[in-house]
Design an enzyme around this catalytic site. Structure first.
Site, PDB file in Angstrom:
ATOM      1  N   HIS A   1      -4.122  -3.018  -7.975  1.00  0.00           N
ATOM      2  CA  HIS A   1      -5.216  -3.313  -7.651  1.00  0.00           C
ATOM      3  C   HIS A   1      -6.239  -3.460  -8.649  1.00  0.00           C
ATOM      4  O   HIS A   1      -7.359  -4.337  -8.897  1.00  0.00           O
ATOM      5  CB  HIS A   1      -5.619  -2.749  -6.200  1.00  0.00           C
ATOM      6  CG  HIS A   1      -6.691  -3.449  -5.316  1.00  0.00           C
ATOM      7  ND1 HIS A   1      -7.102  -3.250  -4.203  1.00  0.00           N
ATOM      8  CD2 HIS A   1      -7.012  -4.736  -5.654  1.00  0.00           C
ATOM      9  CE1 HIS A   1      -7.855  -4.061  -3.713  1.00  0.00           C
ATOM     10  NE2 HIS A   1      -8.124  -5.084  -4.530  1.00  0.00           N
TER      11      HIS A   1
ATOM     12  N   GLU B   1       0.849  -1.218   0.046  1.00  0.00           N
ATOM     13  CA  GLU B   1       0.087  -0.004   0.167  1.00  0.00           C
ATOM     14  C   GLU B   1       0.908   1.355   0.038  1.00  0.00           C
ATOM     15  O   GLU B   1       2.018   1.309   0.913  1.00  0.00           O
ATOM     16  CB  GLU B   1      -0.976   0.099   1.367  1.00  0.00           C
ATOM     17  CG  GLU B   1      -2.019  -1.138   1.357  1.00  0.00           C
ATOM     18  CD  GLU B   1      -3.140  -0.680   0.859  1.00  0.00           C
ATOM     19  OE1 GLU B   1      -3.418   0.176   0.212  1.00  0.00           O
ATOM     20  OE2 GLU B   1      -4.084  -1.658   0.887  1.00  0.00           O
TER      21      GLU B   1
END
Ligand code: ZN
Length: 184
Positions: free
Chosen positions: A159, A120
């Site tokens: 993602h 992330e």
């Protein structure tokens, strides 16, 4: 900045450790062949505070911000988190399955959490990421590829690419060309 990372038994030397309970074993041990890039910030668009870490460790106070009603009780975690200043935080051993991708598919294979590592970036889809984040992400990616050689350049994805229509991160702000060209 001369950052150097080394993966030892699934943990990145040089990362700050903040262990999350949101993981389990991979169905096939050692089957680690995909890298997934994400973004997150909590509250969205705010980069101060430690709410992402709290969220990934099931310690977020969901009453502390109106947005958090949308994520109340959700149990997720990436393996790694790169903050705006380049600080690297690790939540889950790379050898275990972190819960970061959800419903997903890469080249015909679903359940990407089973065989991927999730990173992330602290950010949003539309705000430029920092130079420190690109620098740390590049060095980190190369350390991960060294430890898990099945993660070739072609097996680094976003993602939004493995969960199209459902996820948009890391967003248009992420400079894939800059990132990819930084990998040796
Ligand atoms: Zn994501």
């Amino acid at each position: 900045m001369s950052t150097k990372f080394q993966v030892v038994d699934g943990w990145v030397r040089g990362a700050r450790c903040c262990e999350s309970p949101n993981f389990n074993q991979r169905p096939l041990q050692g089957d680690i062949s995909l890298l997934v890039i994400h973004n997150i910030s909590l509250p969205p668009g705010q980069f101060a505070g430690d709410d992402v870490e709290r969220f990934f460790c099931n310690q977020l106070d969901f009453d502390s911000h109106p947005f958090y009603q949308e994520i109340r009780g959700v149990e997720v975690s990436a393996h790694l988190f790169i903050r705006r200043d380049g600080e690297l935080v690790q939540f889950v051993s790379l050898d275990n399955r972190a819960w970061h991708a959800g419903m997903s598919e890469f080249e015909g294979r679903d359940q990407c959490n089973d065989f991927s590592i999730g990173i992330e970036l602290e950010g949003t889809d539309s705000q430029s990421y920092t130079d420190q984040q690109y620098q740390v992400l590049s060095v980190l990616t190369q350390a991960i590829q060294h430890a898990y050689p099945e993660i070739s350049a072609e097996r680094i994805t976003g993602h939004s690419d493995i969960a199209p229509g459902r996820k948009t991160d890391p967003g248009e702000a992420f400079d894939w060309l800059r990132y990819r060209s930084s990998l040796k």
